[in-house]
Design a protein around this motif. Structure first.
Motif, short mmCIF file in Angstrom:
data_model
loop_
_atom_site.label_atom_id
_atom_site.label_comp_id
_atom_site.label_asym_id
_atom_site.label_seq_id
_atom_site.Cartn_x
_atom_site.Cartn_y
_atom_site.Cartn_z
N GLY A 9 -34.94 -37.75 -5.79
CA GLY A 9 -33.58 -37.51 -5.29
C GLY A 9 -33.33 -36.08 -4.87
N GLY A 10 -32.41 -35.91 -3.91
CA GLY A 10 -31.92 -34.59 -3.55
C GLY A 10 -32.64 -33.98 -2.35
N ASP A 11 -31.96 -33.02 -1.75
CA ASP A 11 -32.48 -32.38 -0.54
C ASP A 11 -33.70 -31.53 -0.83
OD1 ASP A 11 -30.07 -33.40 0.35
OD2 ASP A 11 -29.03 -31.46 0.24
N ALA A 12 -33.79 -30.99 -2.04
CA ALA A 12 -34.85 -30.02 -2.35
C ALA A 12 -36.15 -30.70 -2.75
CB ALA A 12 -34.38 -29.07 -3.45
N GLY A 13 -36.14 -32.01 -2.91
CA GLY A 13 -37.38 -32.72 -3.20
C GLY A 13 -37.77 -32.74 -4.66
N VAL A 14 -39.01 -33.16 -4.89
CA VAL A 14 -39.49 -33.47 -6.23
C VAL A 14 -39.50 -32.25 -7.16
CG1 VAL A 14 -41.47 -34.41 -7.52
CG2 VAL A 14 -40.88 -35.36 -5.28
N ARG A 15 -39.81 -31.09 -6.60
CA ARG A 15 -40.01 -29.90 -7.43
C ARG A 15 -38.82 -29.58 -8.34
NH1 ARG A 15 -38.55 -25.05 -7.18
NH2 ARG A 15 -37.63 -25.37 -5.11
N VAL A 16 -37.60 -29.56 -7.76
CA VAL A 16 -36.45 -29.19 -8.59
C VAL A 16 -36.17 -30.23 -9.67
CG1 VAL A 16 -35.35 -27.83 -6.75
CG2 VAL A 16 -34.69 -30.21 -7.06
N ASN A 17 -36.49 -31.50 -9.37
CA ASN A 17 -36.29 -32.54 -10.40
C ASN A 17 -37.27 -32.34 -11.55
OD1 ASN A 17 -34.13 -34.29 -9.29
ND2 ASN A 17 -35.56 -34.52 -7.59
N VAL A 18 -38.54 -32.06 -11.21
CA VAL A 18 -39.54 -31.84 -12.25
C VAL A 18 -39.17 -30.60 -13.08
CG1 VAL A 18 -41.97 -31.27 -12.67
CG2 VAL A 18 -41.37 -33.00 -10.95
N GLN A 19 -38.74 -29.55 -12.38
CA GLN A 19 -38.36 -28.32 -13.08
C GLN A 19 -37.16 -28.56 -13.99
OE1 GLN A 19 -39.93 -25.00 -12.78
NE2 GLN A 19 -38.78 -25.03 -14.69
N GLY A 20 -36.15 -29.25 -13.46
CA GLY A 20 -34.95 -29.54 -14.26
C GLY A 20 -35.28 -30.39 -15.48
N ALA A 21 -36.18 -31.36 -15.29
CA ALA A 21 -36.60 -32.22 -16.40
C ALA A 21 -37.28 -31.40 -17.48
CB ALA A 21 -37.55 -33.30 -15.88
N LEU A 22 -38.19 -30.50 -17.07
CA LEU A 22 -38.91 -29.66 -18.05
C LEU A 22 -37.94 -28.75 -18.80
CD1 LEU A 22 -42.21 -28.56 -16.30
CD2 LEU A 22 -41.94 -29.84 -18.44
N ASP A 23 -37.04 -28.15 -18.06
CA ASP A 23 -36.05 -27.27 -18.71
C ASP A 23 -35.26 -28.03 -19.77
OD1 ASP A 23 -36.91 -25.34 -16.96
OD2 ASP A 23 -35.17 -25.50 -15.61
N ALA A 24 -34.87 -29.25 -19.44
CA ALA A 24 -34.08 -30.06 -20.38
C ALA A 24 -34.92 -30.47 -21.59
CB ALA A 24 -33.52 -31.28 -19.66
N LEU A 25 -36.18 -30.84 -21.35
CA LEU A 25 -37.06 -31.24 -22.47
C LEU A 25 -37.26 -30.07 -23.44
CD1 LEU A 25 -39.68 -33.42 -20.57
CD2 LEU A 25 -38.26 -34.18 -22.50
#
Lengths: 336, 336
Positions: A9-25
């Motif tokens: 999801g999102g305009d910025a692609g997979v990277r920001v989702n993976v980064q956001g997920a890691l930050d939250a974990l």
């Protein structure tokens, strides 16, 4: 706590989702997170981000779920949800539906998240129409505006339900004991407004479980006049986007204005840290996503232009809804 | 050129109307002006303002018309217009109706000016609903928004007529040769929006005499995306008031933010002239009043909180409409 995040999801692609997920974990040791999307893309970004640190404990709580399909931002939502059962949005929502996850978060197509929420997760019994709700940082308090786009034509009865769902959300996730509810209108008097709003006013006066304070004029919204602002999805969407646009344009005007004289340049330079702080206070990425209230599960739509910080905020918001059992309290409230 | 000004209109009372009238008479030697209202009040303020200069030539072109009644801001408009034929609003409008004046300007009750415009001056033949139109200073151009509150529930056909009337207004009074018209919507695609807007889109595509460029999202309005922005009166009123509120609140946030640190204080002090200039650019009193388009005469509603400068601007705007024959051009356009 098990959260599913749409990696595509999102305009910025997979990277920001993976980064956001890691930050939250890393932030929440009690949380498990499933990233759903194209496995190859997800692995690639995961490796790039965790280069050399791939054995950190947080990763033990991360699962990758392969979903080969992606729903584009411009696909017709209902059709796309039907035709792409193996898209990241539908696969992710099905985990919530089947009780394998507590919440779904996506920065993807709003229409597809709404259609998937409606037709895959389903409505809470008794809810006529789920509503998309945005928490906005007004000057003196945060106001939840709903609906902001799920329902462009609304019946008065739906607006009354929005008020109830919004009140529960504000009470449970923001700790506001007796949230003030106002109806967005073009005047303060009871008889003002269009036909829908006039009838909604009468229903809101009678609606149990809410603290209705009357009409709110658009002029007063930015100050923060109520905790819950009820309107149809057309008006709510206009307000939301107009606020984004106005903040953006005013900052541009101020910036250009300061640059146009030497005195302005000097003053602007000195005051720069203050402007940065103010802009951060108005930054949507701190607000998190918009909950889709009234579906039978926690579904959060993050902004299409989310950065990793915004994805993190949307996950934090999903957690708040799960921890505070917002869905089941709405169920109880609607049945009453 | 004969203008009628409601001396009783507005929050600030008779004084600002008398002052605005005098300023306009001094500026425009070709103009005659009738102040309508309580004669005693008008005379009192006139004497106070012109103390010692009561024999200046501009006063020769000023007439006072006594109207004993005043329509209050909170009276039910249609009823008030019917019951108070000798109110300043109705007496003033009747001068326009009877051809004794070219334009009527009032900062009084919006509802009463609209009701009086509709039922005393009357609609142009063929116009389904007159619309209140506001000219707003967006960043890159002025945009005319209509309707901003005369019609809260609109039929798609009315919106198409608003587009035509707005285009004529912008062409004639602002010198924009081929004004761009956009439909305020919650998405750019043709199929977006509520039922009214979706049907209006189709009508606007076919409407002769306009340059329709499609939908405009609220996010883009403050930048200035079109010359004419079409919407129903509920949405238009929300946009108008929300813009006022947001500008006000952002300036308050910036001011408070600058005051909260020493560095901010110094920078803010140095940049103060720039801020004043920016605030003036966003000042509604420079924009003038809102024309009521579609009635068979020039009727201008000035903002309730008008100062003398705003009254002057509204008179200037009335002059532009008269000089450029906006009403008769709309007549021709509607009949075609």
């Amino acid at each position: 706590m098990r959260i599913v995040l749409d990696a595509m999801g999102g305009d910025a692609g997979v990277r920001v989702n993976v980064q956001g997920a890691l930050d939250a974990l890393r932030e929440y040791p009690d949380m498990r997170l499933t990233l759903v999307g194209r496995e190859e893309d997800m692995r690639g970004h995961l490796q790039a981000i965790t280069a050399g640190g791939g054995n950190e404990p947080a990763l033990d709580r991360l699962t990758l779920l392969h979903a080969p399909d992606v729903i584009g931002m411009h696909e017709a939502p209902v059709m796309a949800v039907r035709r792409k059962p193996h898209s990241s949005i539908v696969e992710g929502l099905m985990l919530v539906k089947n009780g394998e996850a507590d919440a779904f978060v996506s920065a993807g197509s709003t229409g597809a998240v709404l259609a998937g929420g409606m037709f895959r997760v389903g409505r809470i019994e008794g809810v006529e129409r789920p509503a998309l709700a945005a928490l906005f940082p007004m000057r003196t308090r945060k106001s939840l505006i709903l609906d902001i786009g799920a329902n462009t034509d609304c019946k008065p009865e739906w607006l009354a339900q929005f008020a109830l769902m919004g009140s529960i959300y504000m009470r449970r996730t923001q700790g506001i004991e007796n949230p003030q509810v106002a109806l967005v209108n073009i005047g303060m008097e009871e008889e003002k407004g269009n036909e829908t709003v006039k009838r909604a006013y009468q229903l809101l006066k009678e609606q149990p479980g809410i603290n209705f304070i009357g009409n709110a004029e658009a002029r007063d919204l930015p100050e923060g006049v109520a905790d819950v602002l009820v309107c149809d999805g057309f008006v709510g969407n206009v307000i939301l986007k107009f606020m984004e646009g106005t903040v953006h344009t005013i900052f541009k005007i101020v910036k250009d204005g300061l640059k146009s004289t030497n005195r302005g340049k000097v003053g602007g330079l000195i005051a720069k840290p203050t402007f940065k702080r103010i802009a951060a206070g108005l930054d949507a990425s701190e607000v998190g996503g918009t909950p889709f209230l009234g579906v039978d599960g926690v579904v959060i739509k993050a902004h299409g232009n989310s950065n990793a910080r915004a994805i993190f905020s949307a996950i934090r918001q999903a957690r708040l809804m799960v921890e505070n059992r917002v869905v089941s309290i709405i169920k109880d409230g609607i049945i009453q």
